[in-house]
Structure formats: structure tokens, C-alpha cells
Write a protein that holds these residues in place. Structure first.
Motif, PDB file in Angstrom:
ATOM      1  N   UNK A 140       0.811  -1.210   0.000  1.00  0.00           N
ATOM      2  CA  UNK A 140       0.000   0.000   0.000  1.00  0.00           C
ATOM      3  C   UNK A 140       0.840   1.252   0.000  1.00  0.00           C
ATOM      4  N   UNK A 180     -12.669   6.359 -14.147  1.00  0.00           N
ATOM      5  CA  UNK A 180     -12.536   7.726 -13.613  1.00  0.00           C
ATOM      6  C   UNK A 180     -11.844   8.699 -14.567  1.00  0.00           C
ATOM      7  N   UNK A 190     -10.831  12.062 -12.203  1.00  0.00           N
ATOM      8  CA  UNK A 190     -11.467  13.177 -11.490  1.00  0.00           C
ATOM      9  C   UNK A 190     -10.831  13.503 -10.139  1.00  0.00           C
ATOM     10  N   UNK A 191     -10.321  12.482  -9.371  1.00  0.00           N
ATOM     11  CA  UNK A 191      -9.762  12.880  -8.072  1.00  0.00           C
ATOM     12  C   UNK A 191      -8.564  13.835  -8.199  1.00  0.00           C
ATOM     13  N   UNK A 238      -7.659  -3.362  -8.167  1.00  0.00           N
ATOM     14  CA  UNK A 238      -6.970  -2.379  -7.329  1.00  0.00           C
ATOM     15  C   UNK A 238      -5.963  -3.061  -6.425  1.00  0.00           C
ATOM     16  N   UNK A 239      -6.018  -4.380  -6.439  1.00  0.00           N
ATOM     17  CA  UNK A 239      -5.161  -5.113  -5.524  1.00  0.00           C
ATOM     18  C   UNK A 239      -5.845  -6.419  -5.199  1.00  0.00           C
ATOM     19  N   UNK A 240      -5.048  -7.418  -4.869  1.00  0.00           N
ATOM     20  CA  UNK A 240      -5.632  -8.723  -4.557  1.00  0.00           C
ATOM     21  C   UNK A 240      -4.939  -9.277  -3.320  1.00  0.00           C
ATOM     22  N   UNK A 300      -7.683   8.624   6.057  1.00  0.00           N
ATOM     23  CA  UNK A 300      -7.339   8.591   4.639  1.00  0.00           C
ATOM     24  C   UNK A 300      -6.618   7.323   4.230  1.00  0.00           C
ATOM     25  N   UNK A 333      -8.380   2.848   3.012  1.00  0.00           N
ATOM     26  CA  UNK A 333      -8.571   2.023   1.809  1.00  0.00           C
ATOM     27  C   UNK A 333      -7.667   0.794   1.821  1.00  0.00           C
ATOM     28  N   UNK A 336     -15.157  -2.701  -1.613  1.00  0.00           N
ATOM     29  CA  UNK A 336     -16.298  -1.990  -1.043  1.00  0.00           C
ATOM     30  C   UNK A 336     -17.320  -1.773  -2.139  1.00  0.00           C
ATOM     31  N   UNK A 356     -18.577   0.572  -4.317  1.00  0.00           N
ATOM     32  CA  UNK A 356     -17.914   1.809  -4.667  1.00  0.00           C
ATOM     33  C   UNK A 356     -18.812   3.049  -4.602  1.00  0.00           C
ATOM     34  N   UNK A 374     -19.795   4.237  -1.196  1.00  0.00           N
ATOM     35  CA  UNK A 374     -18.601   4.712  -0.525  1.00  0.00           C
ATOM     36  C   UNK A 374     -18.248   6.124  -0.975  1.00  0.00           C
ATOM     37  N   UNK A 375     -18.248   6.312  -2.282  1.00  0.00           N
ATOM     38  CA  UNK A 375     -17.855   7.620  -2.802  1.00  0.00           C
ATOM     39  C   UNK A 375     -18.839   8.698  -2.389  1.00  0.00           C
ATOM     40  N   UNK A 399     -17.686   9.679   1.006  1.00  0.00           N
ATOM     41  CA  UNK A 399     -16.350  10.279   1.123  1.00  0.00           C
ATOM     42  C   UNK A 399     -16.135  11.459   0.180  1.00  0.00           C
ATOM     43  N   UNK A 400     -16.829  11.455  -0.952  1.00  0.00           N
ATOM     44  CA  UNK A 400     -16.636  12.557  -1.912  1.00  0.00           C
ATOM     45  C   UNK A 400     -17.993  13.177  -2.244  1.00  0.00           C
TER      46      UNK A 400
END
Lengths: 285, 315, 507
Positions: C61, C169, C297-298, C341-343, C403, C406, C413, C415, C418-419, C422-423
Motif C-alpha cells: 500500500x 474515472x 477526477x480525483x 486495485x489489488x488482490x 485517509x 482504503x 467496497x 464503490x 462509498x464515494x 467520502x466525496x
């Protein structure tokens, strides 16, 4: 005639040195200025920032807020001090006998040592040895596996060889043994090289990173550089996430200043020892 | 004790060696901690080199992993790669440039500092010139970009103001190696001067006094006293450096290179990294390491033999 | 006398070494599992208070997490499930550290893997086949779609769980204030796109009297994503499905046309000359050096970023651009169906420790919705970091401290929910990017190349030569031929085909 030429020569020397200083100072001012300037201001002024206009300590505060950082300083200082001491003891104990051309087996030892400057066993077998010797997850994993640096050993040996043989013989006639000669004659006359090699080792420990990452998983034992690399390289991880904000350039620079400053400050104190060698002349004379 | 005396009476090679060894036992005793260290932590792991000839498998370990088929598989992988010749050439060239352009600046700086008599100025220059050594490569690259970027680097802003054109310092094959080498000099000049400064301290000051009495100028003293005084250190560093002729500085190149400059920048280590990245190929990395060592050993032995002529040999 | 001295020194040095050995032995308890952790009977969840089960998690991470004893999320999970999890995040050199741990015989119980390490570790029998344990994780079984599970598959077995999906995104972002200044319309086709880029370069959009702006910036080839897809082809180096067959984007005929267009574009000088080497393209965009950037966008629209570019230039107005239309249709970039995103995988050694294994499975299930743990890893502690209002989650200020969370969402999650939490301010940007038409690619499901061809230098370097006019487009067919033969693209396409067939994407 020579005096005039010498003056000209010296002026050239001073000009060149001043040039070097400028070429180093400007980029470093950039590093410091950026660390003190808000990110948006860095971008606004664009290009190469030499003097900060809006000073903020936000980057430093952000860096130090993490309770782990002061602790990491402690770890780094510990491995630097203890590590360098171990290094110097082991290295000088090994370098001195190797200066004796009459010592049986000397060349074989030297060849084996030179070979290690070219080749190492690689990460996995070294990890296994560190594990077998019980160093894993201890501070010693950052000290013992690098207890002697072959390059430093060879340099120290070369300096010891430069000492006049006559001293050695005189001491021997006075009835001193090998250890006595090493401790009472060779070492005192070798302060410049001990300071130099000590500095090389100390800087190596100060920048310790890989051993810490591989051998130590307890974050409480992680030295400063691990934190720094974490900051410099965050965002390069493949698991980039939208919440993970890339460290701004200001934060990166602040991290650099904080990690480099202490070891840089030490240097002028070590420089003193470079001139101690003058002693040699007086002993000989 | 009696035995040694008895043996001394009938000396042959083996016994003489043993007798000498006993005589110098204090010296050997001193070396024991260091030798133990070398045996355990340096030579101990070297058996790992066999994975250059094996298909390394984490579960099976170094001994259990099967032999590669053919045994030279990973060496062949490098030699057969489309860029083997180019990366070898780049490695050698960059390494040699770094040697030729990288070593003298440190020596020259040390000599200049040695001439400076103002103590404060001397220490100031010394400390400042040693600072860049503590910047990591990522930061140095950041500085290089801030200075040389084609779109907003400081230098290019000047060049643009003067000529209206910008120079692609970082993306042009003409410039890349120059930038690489000069960045290296900038980073290491002060650091590499340290060892020579230490070496000056072992030069007998009476030599300078004698020369001064003979009316020698500063430059002649540098040439005839200072430089010869550090000759053995220079030779030592040179010989050791030659052993690393196939190490062109992975980290620096990896951070600074880009697609536009591959033809002049791609070296053996960057190639290994790119190929090995996909499947953590420890065997390939080890095989290439062995190859580099082999070349290094040949060079270092040869260089040492040459250095012997100038009394600068390591062994 | 002197002998005593030397003996003393040797002894001293020896002590250094042994000391190290000793403290090493005693300072290393964490690696060993508790010797007597309730043997057997995993099913009997006895009412007797048991020792918390210990296990280790090692995740790749970005760090930024507090020490675990001060991490509210980890503490809460440990308490909820009566466990003592040793949770560590590796920021740098992750693969090397993981390899070292595995080699040393102390593999973490749960760890991050990627496509290449799954292959390696599964071949070496290090990973637990999760397929047979799915029944013990009802939440996972329910929350994971077929595609989600496919991502962790290797040779037909599920070896890893991915972080459940993110959403697309990336889009082109454009300075609409520059468009207005130059009286230009929002570009809709690739021809208009080119005209706008040239105008941004030539017609002094920032009005400072200097020719110091560019049209397009970005980082590397993805900067041209929206262009490639307008030509109907995915970014170079991707696997697409066309007419029910696997094809490689770089060798597609449409790639030649797209590269021709890009070469023309670059020749006009409207592209940032450092587009392929940029490390921080956003800096250039925010500084006002470029008018269009390919990004997510982030990077532009979160509050902190918006403040940065508004601070620099209050008149700047970055907006998302709609997909460009070209000869290949109307698409904005690609979307990889296998994108992860990861496993995480579980060590096979847990097979022999059913207690531990059951606890790990329980934990993974707990942090997957509708498990209560999902709320904890997403939002923290109720009352501290968030509160519930009429069934919806409302962020409290303290959530800003999480922060790093994640990295603790090992099973991902939902998504959008969640967004939204958080956003909250970025809803429209999220929505816009998510609904853009994309070209689907399947690269993540295709086996990785082996041996020396794993180096993509030739493909990349020659492509760039075509883009920069250093190699004439007339030689394109030679390029494709070399890729197909010397770099095994033909053979790899066949491999891709069978892999995608196995997963059901190719009929």
C-alpha cells in the motif's frame, strides 16, 4: 616571479571553488525554499524557486506530526553510533595484520576480500543467514550483516601501509607487541583515516534502508530513511488509490531536509581530524 | 613450544609456514572477528549463486530448485535478447565516461582545497561540496528537471530568451550521457575528495619546506609532492573501480532515462530490471551478476598486476 | 602484556556478535504463533472466553497508517472478532520483502499478490485454493460477481480475492475559460480536438503575449487514450475482443491510422514535448501551461486539488470533456474488465491450522458487506468517525484522519455508496466519468509474457518513433510483422484467445 605566479594560481583556485559553491548552493536553496513554500505557490512562481516568498512550516509540521518520526531518529542515531563503532573496531583489527607483507596467507585473505567487492550472495541466502543467526527483527540486523565493508577495509589497509616502517621497528625494539603497536602507534597516527572511514561507515548507517526494509518488519525499529523513502515513493505503488494523496513536492523536500540535516552538520567536526596527521611529521622529525 | 623448536631444525615448506603462523598468532587473533564475519555473512550466502543455473522456486529453496535446462539458460536469455550488444556497449561506455570524468574532479577539488589557507573558507567549501551526496536520486532528478526541462526549466528559459529555441536536454540522445555524467560529478565531487584530503595528511610536511627552500612554486609542489603523495590511494581506487566496469549506476539511469533515450541509456541492469520485474526472475539477475563479476575479476587482477609497477597494488 | 590486550579486543568484538545473536533470539516472538492456541474443534464456538487468535497480514500500500495499536479500525476489528491480527503495510520493495518472508519460512497468513505473483506462487504451491472455502464466507460469496472471482483465478482455481471494482474515472479535462477566450466550441470530433489543441498553442489563450502554452499534456501514452479509442482501438499493449476473437491493440490496423493522426498532431507542436516523460503533468496543467489533460477526477476535482489550481489562477475553469468521435466511433478511453486495485491471497500453510484459517475467513467475511466490519474499514467507528442519519451514513470531521483506510478494505467496497460518503462534493464528476462510453479490454485476464520478450522496449520505442516522425509510417507493416514473429504476438494472441475462452469472454 614564483610569488606572482603563485598568486595568480591561487586566485584561479579561489574562483573555481567559489564557482563550485554557487553550483551547489543554488539547487540546495531550491530544495529548502520549496520545503518552506505552499504547494500552490511553488506552482504559481513556476520554474526554479530560489527564495521563498510565502514561508510556511506546514510541510515540516505534517512530517513531524507522525509520532513515528522522532522514534525513527532515535533508531537511526543508535545504529549509526553503535554500528560505526563496531565497524571501526573490526575493520582496524583486520586491516592492521593485512599490512604485514610477511604474514603467511596474507595474499589469499586479500584476494578473498577483494572478491567480495565484486560479488555477493544475493538477497535470499543472505536473508536466510540473518534469520539463522537470530538477527531478524532486531536492530542488529542493520548492524551485523555489514560489520566490515571491504572497500573501507582496503582503504584503511592502504593508509596503514603508508606509515613509515621505522616506527614499527622502533616500537618493537622497545618491546611492544603487535597489539601495543596498533593501539599506541598506528591508531594515534591514523586519526585522519579513522575519521574518514568512520564517516564513510556513519553515512552508510545513516542512509540505512534496504536492510531495514528486508530484515525488520517492526515499524518501531525502522530508521529514518525507511520513512523518507515511503514519502518519496508513495504514489508509485501499483495500488494507487483515490484517497491516497501524492505527497506534494513541498513535503518531499521537507523530508529531505529533515533527514539530511543532522549528518551534514556533523561533517565540519570531522574535518578537524584531517589535519591531525601533521602529527606524523613531528613524530618522524 | 619444544616441538616448534624441533621443527625449526628440519625446516620444510609446510612446517616453516606453520611456524610462521604460530609466530604471528597475535595478528591472526586480531583478525578472527573480522574473518568470522566474512565467513558467516559474506561468504556464507555465496552458495546462492547456484540459482544462476537453476529455475529458482521459492518453496523448494535454493538447493531444491530444479536445474535450468540448458544450464546456461539465463545467460543465453541475456545474450539472445535483441538489445544485448547495445546494452553491453552502453554499460561500458557510461561506466568509462563516469570513470574518466568522475575521478579527476574529486582529486582536483582535494588539491585545490589543500592549497587554500583560509581555514574557514576551506571548511565552508568542503562542507557545501559534500552536501549533494545526501540528496537521493529522486530529488536530484527533480532538481535536474527544474533546471533543464524543455518546457519550464530555468536553463531552457534563458536559452529561449536568447535564441528563441529550447533544447531537449532530457529527451535527446545527444545530451543524455552528458547530463548523466555531470549530475554524477555534481553529486559526488565533494564526497570523493574526502579520501584524498585524508591522504594528504600522511604527506611529510618537511618535503614542502625543502621544496620551498629550493624555490619551487605551488604548481611544481603539487606535481612533485602532493600528487605522488596520494598516488597509492588513487591507484587503489582505480583498481577497485575497474572491477565494477559493468556497473554503470542502475538507480541513476533507471530514474533518469526515458523512451527517447533508450538507444544511449539502456544498460544491462535496466534490461534485467524490466525483464525480471514481470516474474521476479532471481535466476536471471544472479546469472547477469555472475557474468559481471567474471569480467570484474579479470579486470581487477590485470589492473592489480599493472599497479604493482607503481607500487600501488592491493595484494 | 600485549597478548592480554589483543585477547581483550577480540573478546569485545566477539561479544558484539554474540550479543546480537542473543537479543535476536529473544526479540523475535511475534513471528511465532502461540504454541497452545486451543487445538482442534474449530466448529465448537465455545462460550468460554478464548485466547484471541493471532495471525499476520502483510499488504502492499501507500502507508500513512498509524501504528496498529493506535489504529482505531484494526483495534475495533480485533475486539469484534476476538483476534490479535498483526497488520502491516509494505510501502516500498513489497515483492522483495514478501519473497524474503516466504523464503525464510515465515510467510504472512494473508498477503497482497498481483497477476505475476499469483502465477509464481500458485505454481509453487504456496497459495490456498479459496474456491473450497467460499461457503464459509457467505458475504463474499454474495458480494463477489463472477467477474470479480475470475480476477483471482489461475488455471481454473480461485487463488486470490480482488478488491471489488472501482469505476472508470479518467477523461480528458479542458480549460473551458480558454475555449471562451478564443471563441471556440467544446471539441466533439478528433478534427475539432486537433484544432482546439493548435489554437491553445498558437493563439495565446492565457493572454500574456507569450507563446508559452501547449494544447495537450498528460503522462506517457495514456495521454492519447481518448484519441486511440476514437479510432476504435485500445491503447497500445492491450487485448481486445473483436468479432469474438482476441486481438492485440498495437498490431490492429486502426492503430496505424491513430498513430498517423498523433504524428500529425505532434508535428503541429500542440502537444507538450515532454508528454511521454512527465512525472507531474498536473503541475503543468495547474500552472496554465496546457489546456487539455488526460486524468481522473480525483486529481483535479477533489476539494484540496481544486483549491490549488484556483489559488494559482482564480479564472481557471477545468471541466470534463465528452468522448471524442472519430472513425472508430465515440469512446473515451478503455475499461479493463479484469482491472483490479489489488488482490489478497491466503497462505497454504493455514490448511494445517484450522483455527487460524477459520478466523481469517471469518475476518475477510466480516469486512465484506453486509458484514458489520465493512462499515468499520470504510468509515471507522460509529459516533467517532461517522454517524447514521435515517439509514444513511454521514461523515464526521474525524473521518478525515482515516485517509489510509482504503488499505484495510481488503475485499473492496461498494464503490458508489462509498464515494457518496467520502466525496460528497464530487458527485457530478464521478457520475460523468462513470457513464462515458469506453472500449472494453481484457488484458488482465491474459497470461503474462515469459522470458526475454517480457521486455516491451521494442514495441514501445518503435511506436514512439512513428509518433515523432523518426520512422516513416510506411514501415508500419514491418513493425507489426516483427512484433508478430520476433516478439511472439501471434503466439500470445492464441494464448489470449484460449484464456478468454476459458473464462467465457470469447465464445
Amino acid at each position: 616571479m614564483t610569488v606572482w605566479k603563485d598568486r595568480l594560481f591561487l586566485s584561479v583556485v579561489y574562483i573555481l571553488l567559489a564557482g563550485l559553491v554557487v553550483s551547489v548552493i543554488f539547487p540546495l536553496l531550491y530544495v529548502i525554499s520549496v520545503s518552506l513554500t505552499p504547494y500552490s505557490e511553488v506552482l504559481k512562481q513556476g520554474g526554479f524557486l530560489v527564495f521563498p516568498r510565502h514561508v510556511t512550516l506546514a510541510a515540516y509540521k505534517a512530517f513531524l506530526r507522525d509520532g513515528l518520526i522522532p522514534h525513527a531518529y532515535g533508531v537511526t542515531v543508535f545504529i549509526t553510533v553503535v554500528g560505526t563503532f563496531v565497524n571501526l573496531v573490526l575493520t582496524s583489527l583486520m586491516a592492521y595484520p593485512l599490512t604485514k607483507k610477511y604474514l603467511p596467507g596474507r595474499n589469499a585473505f586479500l584476494l578473498l576480500i577483494v572478491f567480495t567487492t565484486l560479488f555477493g550472495g544475493g538477497m535470499i541466502p543472505t536473508y536466510l543467514i540473518v534469520k539463522e543467526t537470530g538477527l531478524l527483527d532486531t536492530v542488529w540486523a542493520m548492524i551485523v550483516p555489514g560489520a566490515v565493508g571491504s572497500f573501507n577495509l582496503l582503504v584503511m589497509k592502504a593508509f596503514f601501509e603508508n606509515l613509515p616502517e621505522s616506527l614499527d621497528e622502533a616500537a618493537r625494539i622497545d618491546g611492544a607487541g603487535e597489539t601495543g603497536i596498533l593501539l599506541r602507534i598506528v591508531l594515534p597516527l591514523s586519526m585522519p583515516i579513522m575519521a574518514t572511514i568512520g564517516l564513510f561507515y556513519a553515512v552508510g548507517h545513516w542512509n540505512e534502508y534496504f536492510a531495514a526494509i528486508i530484515y525488520v518488519s517492526d515499524r518501531k525499529l525502522h530508521p529514518l530513511q525507511v520513512m523518507l523513502q515511503g514519502i518519496l515513493r508513495a504514489g508509485q505503488s501499483p495500488e494507487m488509490n483515490i484517497e491516497e494523496t501524492m505527497p506534494t513536492i513541498s513535503l518531499q523536500m521537507a523530508a529531505v531536509v529533515l533527514t539530511a540535516l543532522p549528518i551534514v552538520v556533523i561533517y565540519p567536526f570531522i574535518q578537524k581530524h584531517f589535519t591531525k596527521g601533521v602529527l606524523l611529521g613531528s613524530v618522524k622529525g | 613450544m619444544e616441538k616448534t623448536i624441533a621443527e625449526a631444525k628440519a625446516p620444510n615448506l609446510g612446517t616453516r609456514w606453520r611456524r610462521n603462523a604460530w609466530r604471528y598468532r597475535a595478528l591472526y587473533l586480531m583478525m578472527i572477528p573480522g574473518l568470522l564475519y566474512y565467513a558467516i555473512y559474506v561468504y556464507g550466502p555465496m552458495y546462492g549463486a547456484v540459482i544462476a543455473f537453476k529455475d529458482y522456486n521459492v518453496t523448494k529453496g535454493i538447493f531444491g530448485s530444479p536445474w535450468a535446462d540448458p544450464w546456461y539458460r539465463y545467460f543465453k536469455m541475456y545474450l539472445d535478447s535483441p538489445y544485448a550488444w547495445q546494452t553491453l556497449r552502453n554499460t561500458l561506455l557510461i561506466s568509462l565516461y563516469k570513470l574518466v570524468w568522475g575521478m579527476p574532479p574529486g582529486i582536483i577539488l582535494a588539491i585545490m582545497l589543500n592549497e587554500v589557507k583560509h581555514k574557514f573558507f576551506k571548511r565552508f567549501v568542503q562542507t557545501v561540496s559534500y552536501l549533494p551526496h545526501f540528496l537521493s536520486m529522486v530529488i536530484i532528478y527533480g532538481l535536474v528537471v527544474a533546471l533543464l526541462s524543455q518546457t519550464d526549466g530555468l536553463v531552457n528559459q534563458w536559452i529561449k530568451a536568447l535564441t528563441g529555441e529550447s533544447v531537449p536536454f532530457l529527451t535527446s540522445t545527444d545530451w543524455f550521457r552528458t547530463i548523466l555524467v555531470s549530475t554524477g560529478i555534481w553529486q559526488n565531487i565533494g564526497w570523493s575528495a574526502i579520501i584524498y584530503l585524508a591522504a594528504f595528511s600522511s604527506i611529510d610536511p618537511s618535503l614542502y619546506e625543502a621544496a620551498r627552500c629550493d624555490g619551487a612554486g605551488r604548481r611544481r609542489m603539487i606535481w612533485h609532492i602532493t600528487l605522488p603523495g596520494i598516488r597509492s590511494v588513487i591507484l587503489l581506487l582505480l583498481v577497485l573501480r575497474l572491477g565494477h566496469v559493468l556497473d554503470a549506476g542502475f538507480e541513476q539511469i533507471y530514474i533518469m532515462y526515458n523512451v527517447h533515450v533508450y538507444p544511449v541509456a539502456d544498460i544491462i541492469d535496466t534490461w534485467v530490471f524490466r525483464v525480471g520485474l514481470v516474474d521476479m526472475n532471481f535466476s536471471l539477475a544472479t546469472a547477469v551478476g555472475l557474468f559481471k563479476t567474471l569480467i570484474g575479476v579479470v579486470l581487477i587482477v590485470g589492473a592489480n598486476r599493472l599497479a604493482k609497477r607503481w607500487e600501488g597494488s592491493i595484494w | 602484556m600485549h597478548r592480554k590486550w589483543s585477547a581483550g579486543m577480540v573478546l569485545f568484538a566477539g561479544v558484539c556478535l554474540t550479543l546480537a545473536g542473543c537479543s535476536g533470539g529473544s526479540g523475535n516472538p511475534s513471528a511465532k504463533p502461540p504454541a497452545s492456541s486451543s487445538p482442534g474443534q474449530p466448529e465448537a464456538s465455545a462460550p468460554v472466553r478464548q485466547e484471541p487468535v493471532k495471525f499476520t497480514v502483510f499488504i502492499q500500500g501507500g502507508g500513512g497508517n498509524p501504528p496498529q495499536d493506535k489504529d482505531p479500525i484494526i483495534q475495533q476489528l480485533n475486539k469484534d472478532l476476538n483476534m490479535a491480527m498483526d497488520f502491516n503495510i509494505g510501502v516500498t520493495e513489497y515483492d522483495q520483502v514478501l519473497t524474503a518472508k516466504i523464503t525464510g519460512g515465515t510467510p504472512p497468513d494473508v498477503f497482497s499478490v498481483n497477476k505475476s505473483t499469483i502465477k509464481q506462487f500458485a505454481d509453487q504451491d504456496l497459495l490456498l485454493d479459496l474456491g473450497q472455502y467460499l461457503d464459509k464466507m457467505p458475504n463474499v460469496k454474495q458480494a463477489y460477481t463472477e467477474t470479480d472471482l475470475n480476477k483471482g483465478k489461475y488455471k481454473g482455481k480461485i487463488y486470490a480475492l480482488d478488491k471489488r471494482p472501482t469505476i472508470p474515472m479518467h477523461t480528458y479535462w479542458i480549460r473551458s475559460d480558454w475555449l471562451r477566450k478564443l471563441n471556440l466550441q467544446m471539441p466533439k470530433t478528433i478534427e475539432e480536438f486537433k484544432n482546439v489543441l493548435v489554437a491553445f498553442t498558437e493563439r495565446d489563450p492565457d493572454g500574456n503575449g507569450k507563446k508559452d502554452t501547449f494544447g495537450l499534456t498528460g503522462a506517457d501514452l495514456p495521454a492519447f487514450s481518448g484519441v486511440f479509442t476514437a479510432f476504435g482501438v485500445a491503447n497500445p499493449g492491450n487485448w481486445q475482443i473483436k468479432d469474438d476473437q482476441a486481438v492485440y491493440s498495437t498490431t490492429e490496423p486502426a492503430m496505424k491510422t491513430a498513430i498517423g493522426y498523433i504524428a500529425d498532431l505532434i508535428r503541429t507542436g500542440a502537444v507538450d514535448p515532454e508528454v511521454l516523460t512527465n512525472q507531474n503533468p498536473h503541475d503543468k496543467a495547474f500552472k496554465g501551461q496546457a489546456g487539455i489533460i488526460w486524468t481522473n477526477w480525483p486529481s483535479i476535482s477533489v476539494d484540496a486539488k481544486m483549491k490549488v489550481w484556483k489559488d494559482i489562477n482564480p479564472n481557471a475553469d477545468w471541466v470534463q470533456m465528452d468522448a471524442l468521435t472519430g472513425p472508430g466511433g465515440k469512446f473515451q478511453g478503455i475499461w479493463d474488465a479484469g482491472n483490479v486495485q489489488g488482490m489478497i491471497a491466503i497462505s497454504k500453510s493455514l490448511e494445517k491450522e484450522p483455527d487460524k484459517l477459520n478466523k481469517v475467513l471469518e475476518y475477510l467475511d466480516y469486512i465484506t458487506d453486509p458484514g458489520k466490519g465493512q462499515l468499520t474499514v470504510n468509515y471507522g467507528i460509529e459516533g467517532t468517525h461517522y454517524k447514521m442519519e435515517n439509514g444513511t451514513i454521514v461523515a464526521l470531521p474525524a473521518m478525515g484522519d482515516l485517509g489510509y483506510a482504503y488499505q484495510e478494505q481488503l475485499t473492496g467496497r461498494s464503490e458508489q455508496d462509498y464515494l457518496k460518503v467520502k466525496f460528497a462534493n464530487q458527485g457530478s464528476y464521478i457520475e460523468f466519468a462513470m457513464n462515458q462510453p469506453r472500449i472494453p479490454v481484457y488484458s488482465s485476464f491474459v497470461p503474462l509474457p515469459e522470458g526475454a520478450i517480457a521486455d516491451d522496449r521494442y514495441e514501445y520505442e518503435e511506436l514512439v518513433k512513428f509518433m515523432y516522425g523518426k520512422r516513416p509510417l510506411t514501415q508500419w507493416d514491418d513493425y507489426v510483422k516483427t512484433l508478430n514473429t520476433k516478439f511472439n504476438i501471434t503466439a500470445r494472441t492464441a494464448e489470449a484467445e484460449s484464456a478468454l475462452k476459458e473464462l467465457g469472454y470469447v465464445k
